[in-house]
Write a protein that holds these residues in place. Structure first.
Motif, PDB file in Angstrom:
ATOM      1  N   CYS A  38      33.316  35.518   5.411  1.00  0.00           N
ATOM      2  CA  CYS A  38      32.935  36.641   6.269  1.00  0.00           C
ATOM      3  C   CYS A  38      32.879  37.962   5.505  1.00  0.00           C
ATOM      4  O   CYS A  38      32.124  38.865   5.868  1.00  0.00           O
ATOM      5  CB  CYS A  38      33.910  36.761   7.430  1.00  0.00           C
ATOM      6  N   THR A  39      33.700  38.087   4.466  1.00  0.00           N
ATOM      7  CA  THR A  39      33.710  39.346   3.725  1.00  0.00           C
ATOM      8  C   THR A  39      32.400  39.576   2.976  1.00  0.00           C
ATOM      9  O   THR A  39      32.106  40.716   2.604  1.00  0.00           O
ATOM     10  CB  THR A  39      34.870  39.375   2.709  1.00  0.00           C
ATOM     11  N   MET A  40      31.610  38.536   2.754  1.00  0.00           N
ATOM     12  CA  MET A  40      30.346  38.703   2.047  1.00  0.00           C
ATOM     13  C   MET A  40      29.445  39.717   2.745  1.00  0.00           C
ATOM     14  O   MET A  40      28.695  40.439   2.096  1.00  0.00           O
ATOM     15  CB  MET A  40      29.621  37.365   1.921  1.00  0.00           C
ATOM     16  N   CYS A  41      29.503  39.773   4.072  1.00  0.00           N
ATOM     17  CA  CYS A  41      28.671  40.715   4.816  1.00  0.00           C
ATOM     18  C   CYS A  41      29.484  41.850   5.420  1.00  0.00           C
ATOM     19  O   CYS A  41      29.028  42.994   5.437  1.00  0.00           O
ATOM     20  CB  CYS A  41      27.909  39.996   5.930  1.00  0.00           C
ATOM     21  N   HIS A  42      30.680  41.536   5.917  1.00  0.00           N
ATOM     22  CA  HIS A  42      31.442  42.536   6.657  1.00  0.00           C
ATOM     23  C   HIS A  42      32.342  43.388   5.763  1.00  0.00           C
ATOM     24  O   HIS A  42      33.240  44.072   6.263  1.00  0.00           O
ATOM     25  CB  HIS A  42      32.266  41.858   7.755  1.00  0.00           C
ATOM     26  N   THR A  43      32.107  43.349   4.460  1.00  0.00           N
ATOM     27  CA  THR A  43      32.759  44.247   3.516  1.00  0.00           C
ATOM     28  C   THR A  43      31.673  44.894   2.673  1.00  0.00           C
ATOM     29  O   THR A  43      30.754  44.222   2.212  1.00  0.00           O
ATOM     30  CB  THR A  43      33.744  43.491   2.600  1.00  0.00           C
ATOM     31  N   GLU A  44      31.774  46.184   2.497  1.00  0.00           N
ATOM     32  CA  GLU A  44      30.761  46.911   1.722  1.00  0.00           C
ATOM     33  C   GLU A  44      30.647  46.345   0.307  1.00  0.00           C
ATOM     34  O   GLU A  44      31.657  46.087  -0.355  1.00  0.00           O
ATOM     35  CB  GLU A  44      31.131  48.394   1.654  1.00  0.00           C
ATOM     36  N   ILE A  45      29.423  46.123  -0.135  1.00  0.00           N
ATOM     37  CA  ILE A  45      29.171  45.631  -1.489  1.00  0.00           C
ATOM     38  C   ILE A  45      28.979  46.824  -2.413  1.00  0.00           C
ATOM     39  O   ILE A  45      28.171  47.713  -2.134  1.00  0.00           O
ATOM     40  CB  ILE A  45      27.931  44.722  -1.509  1.00  0.00           C
ATOM     41  N   ASN A  46      29.733  46.857  -3.510  1.00  0.00           N
ATOM     42  CA  ASN A  46      29.652  47.998  -4.414  1.00  0.00           C
ATOM     43  C   ASN A  46      28.508  47.827  -5.416  1.00  0.00           C
ATOM     44  O   ASN A  46      27.765  46.845  -5.382  1.00  0.00           O
ATOM     45  CB  ASN A  46      30.995  48.234  -5.121  1.00  0.00           C
ATOM     46  N   ALA A  47      28.390  48.789  -6.324  1.00  0.00           N
ATOM     47  CA  ALA A  47      27.274  48.812  -7.275  1.00  0.00           C
ATOM     48  C   ALA A  47      27.272  47.610  -8.208  1.00  0.00           C
ATOM     49  O   ALA A  47      26.235  47.255  -8.766  1.00  0.00           O
ATOM     50  CB  ALA A  47      27.306  50.107  -8.078  1.00  0.00           C
ATOM     51  N   LEU A  48      28.424  46.958  -8.377  1.00  0.00           N
ATOM     52  CA  LEU A  48      28.519  45.789  -9.245  1.00  0.00           C
ATOM     53  C   LEU A  48      28.317  44.481  -8.482  1.00  0.00           C
ATOM     54  O   LEU A  48      28.437  43.400  -9.054  1.00  0.00           O
ATOM     55  CB  LEU A  48      29.880  45.773  -9.952  1.00  0.00           C
ATOM     56  N   GLY A  49      28.028  44.593  -7.191  1.00  0.00           N
ATOM     57  CA  GLY A  49      27.806  43.389  -6.405  1.00  0.00           C
ATOM     58  C   GLY A  49      29.083  42.705  -5.977  1.00  0.00           C
ATOM     59  O   GLY A  49      29.078  41.509  -5.668  1.00  0.00           O
ATOM     60  N   GLY A  50      30.179  43.441  -5.925  1.00  0.00           N
ATOM     61  CA  GLY A  50      31.461  42.857  -5.530  1.00  0.00           C
ATOM     62  C   GLY A  50      32.038  43.550  -4.315  1.00  0.00           C
ATOM     63  O   GLY A  50      31.552  44.592  -3.866  1.00  0.00           O
ATOM     64  N   ASN A  51      33.077  42.954  -3.745  1.00  0.00           N
ATOM     65  CA  ASN A  51      33.786  43.522  -2.607  1.00  0.00           C
ATOM     66  C   ASN A  51      35.100  44.136  -3.073  1.00  0.00           C
ATOM     67  O   ASN A  51      35.817  43.536  -3.873  1.00  0.00           O
ATOM     68  CB  ASN A  51      34.107  42.449  -1.556  1.00  0.00           C
ATOM     69  N   THR A  52      35.402  45.306  -2.555  1.00  0.00           N
ATOM     70  CA  THR A  52      36.675  45.948  -2.861  1.00  0.00           C
ATOM     71  C   THR A  52      37.729  45.463  -1.879  1.00  0.00           C
ATOM     72  O   THR A  52      37.527  45.532  -0.654  1.00  0.00           O
ATOM     73  CB  THR A  52      36.552  47.475  -2.765  1.00  0.00           C
ATOM     74  N   LYS A  53      38.832  44.952  -2.395  1.00  0.00           N
ATOM     75  CA  LYS A  53      39.866  44.335  -1.557  1.00  0.00           C
ATOM     76  C   LYS A  53      40.358  45.296  -0.479  1.00  0.00           C
ATOM     77  O   LYS A  53      40.578  44.901   0.663  1.00  0.00           O
ATOM     78  CB  LYS A  53      41.039  43.904  -2.446  1.00  0.00           C
ATOM     79  N   SER A  54      40.519  46.561  -0.826  1.00  0.00           N
ATOM     80  CA  SER A  54      41.059  47.533   0.123  1.00  0.00           C
ATOM     81  C   SER A  54      40.098  47.830   1.270  1.00  0.00           C
ATOM     82  O   SER A  54      40.482  48.429   2.273  1.00  0.00           O
ATOM     83  CB  SER A  54      41.410  48.840  -0.593  1.00  0.00           C
ATOM     84  N   LYS A  55      38.830  47.405   1.141  1.00  0.00           N
ATOM     85  CA  LYS A  55      37.836  47.676   2.181  1.00  0.00           C
ATOM     86  C   LYS A  55      37.415  46.410   2.933  1.00  0.00           C
ATOM     87  O   LYS A  55      36.411  46.419   3.641  1.00  0.00           O
ATOM     88  CB  LYS A  55      36.607  48.346   1.565  1.00  0.00           C
ATOM     89  N   GLU A  56      38.191  45.352   2.789  1.00  0.00           N
ATOM     90  CA  GLU A  56      37.829  44.087   3.428  1.00  0.00           C
ATOM     91  C   GLU A  56      37.639  44.241   4.930  1.00  0.00           C
ATOM     92  O   GLU A  56      38.448  44.883   5.603  1.00  0.00           O
ATOM     93  CB  GLU A  56      38.889  43.022   3.153  1.00  0.00           C
TER      94      GLU A  56
END
Length: 418
Positions: free
Chosen positions: A191-209
């Motif tokens: 679910c985090t693939m969409c419901h967490t903001e994707i950063n410039a490196l194409g990853g999810n920041t844990k604190s923003k899950e």
């Protein structure tokens, strides 16, 4: 390719239960294959590995990213072009470590950062099911990524920042149902693939899950699941959440865009207990940022609202009130309410703009086989008129959204349609 959630079996009473199952012999191969089919549905494997209308799991579906286009691999039982020659150990390593049969690291469009949490027994069941499907002889298409993103060795840096291998570990302080939901959401559900903001490196920041974000390229906004003013789960009952995920519609709203595909391909096939466990976990997520600002609107925003509001009301009364009612109360479950609807009032106006422009249907599901739809207005309304009517529904009836600009509407006219 999917956005948002898809969920699964094999979770804990918590994960400890799954580990016990892994050690017990299956009563029959047929049972393992059936369980694997359920899990593959839960993980929404079809969404990425099957071109709509093409043969099941033949791969080749294009996935546009900010770095270029990826093409999903063939995961049918074909021994030459699919995974028919893979072992169960190699398949588990792919899910758990994000590495292909030859040891090369996978691009993270394959959500192995989530799949690493899937228990071995569940991996083996999915593997058994995929090997039971008809072989599709279709060579994998090379990715079309821009330099330097086509250099696979650079993924080692990405993995250092964003990937931690390890199966799900249950929280003994939580209930068995909560742990089951956590296992499903954090594992195959990705679910985090969409419901967490994707950063410039194409990853999810844990604190923003789970705090929401715009899905790149697709141009749909996946709402925060931690903010009561976005997805609004804090005010939803468990029954409402289960109803929405199982049927695609509920008295509180309906799913459209990429999430409609998730419900159609995945959620509707899950057991009531599994979906309820997911709802329990999601509803318990702690609140974070993403709340609609309580600050008073600026003078410019107030002036823009006052300018667009009369035109928006006129369009709404003529085009929208028949289905959504004169005061925005809707006609649930088929025509969702717009008054006091958090998804209408979010900081991002992307989704209501896209619905007015492109229209859409909730997914046809077993619980809602003949969904009602909304017509597109892109051809009949100008950018100014769309901005006006969306501004109206975001600010009328006590809604606290902000006005929409003509520029925002114009930008989304060319967005891909789901």
């Amino acid at each position: 390719m999917t956005c948002g959630a898809a969920l699964w079996l094999g979770a804990p009473r918590a994960a400890a239960q799954t580990q016990t199952q892994a050690q017990a012999p299956a009563s029959s191969d047929a049972q393992v294959i059936a369980r694997g089919e359920y899990l593959a549905r839960a993980g929404d494997c079809i969404a990425c590995h099957t071109i709509p209308g093409a043969k099941l799991f033949g791969g080749g579906r294009p996935m546009a990213t900010p770095f270029g286009t990826l093409f999903s691999p063939n995961i049918s039982s074909d021994k030459e072009t699919g995974i028919g020659a893979w072992s169960a150990d190699e398949f588990y390593r792919m899910l758990h470590e994000g590495k292909s049969r030859d040891g090369s690291v996978l691009y993270p469009a394959m959500p192995y950062a989530s799949y690493t949490k899937v228990a071995r027994a569940d991996s083996d069941a999915i593997y058994a099911y995929l090997l039971s499907t008809p072989p599709i002889h279709q060579p994998n298409r090379p990715h079309e990524l821009r330099f330097p993103f086509n250099r696979r060795e650079l993924l080692l840096g990405w993995r250092t920042l964003f990937f931690r291998a390890g199966e799900y570990k249950p929280d003994p302080a939580q209930s068995a149902e909560w742990n089951r939901g956590a296992y499903l959401v954090e594992g195959l559900g990705h679910c985090t693939m969409c419901h967490t903001e994707i950063n410039a490196l194409g990853g999810n920041t844990k604190s923003k899950e789970f705090q929401g974000g715009l899905i790149p390229i697709q141009d749909w906004y996946a709402p925060s699941l931690t903010s009561n003013k976005e997805a609004g789960l804090g005010e939803w009952s468990i029954e409402d959440i289960v109803g929405l995920l199982h049927a695609g519609v509920s008295n509180r709203g309906a799913v459209y865009g990429p999430m409609a595909e998730v419900v159609y391909d995945s959620f509707q096939y899950l057991s009531e207990d599994d979906v309820r466990a997911v709802a329990v976990y999601l509803k318990a997520l702690p609140g974070h940022s993403g709340e609609v600002s309580s600050a008073p609107p600026t003078v410019a925003a107030t002036e823009e609202k006052n300018r667009l509001f009369p035109l928006g009301k006129k369009i709404y009364d003529a085009q929208c009130a028949l289905c959504h009612s004169s005061e925005g109360q809707g006609k649930p479950p088929h025509f969702p309410p717009l008054a006091n609807n958090q998804s209408i009032q979010m900081t991002s106006a992307v989704n209501p703009i896209r619905m007015v422009l492109n229209g859409g249907y909730a997914p046809g599901t077993m619980k809602n086989p003949a969904p009602y739809g909304m017509p597109p207005f892109a051809q009949s309304l100008s950018d100014e008129e769309v901005a006006a009517v969306v501004t109206y529904i975001r600010t009328a009836w006590g809604n606290h959204g902000t006005p929409v600009t003509v520029k925002e509407v114009n930008t989304l006219r060319s967005a891909p349609i789901f």
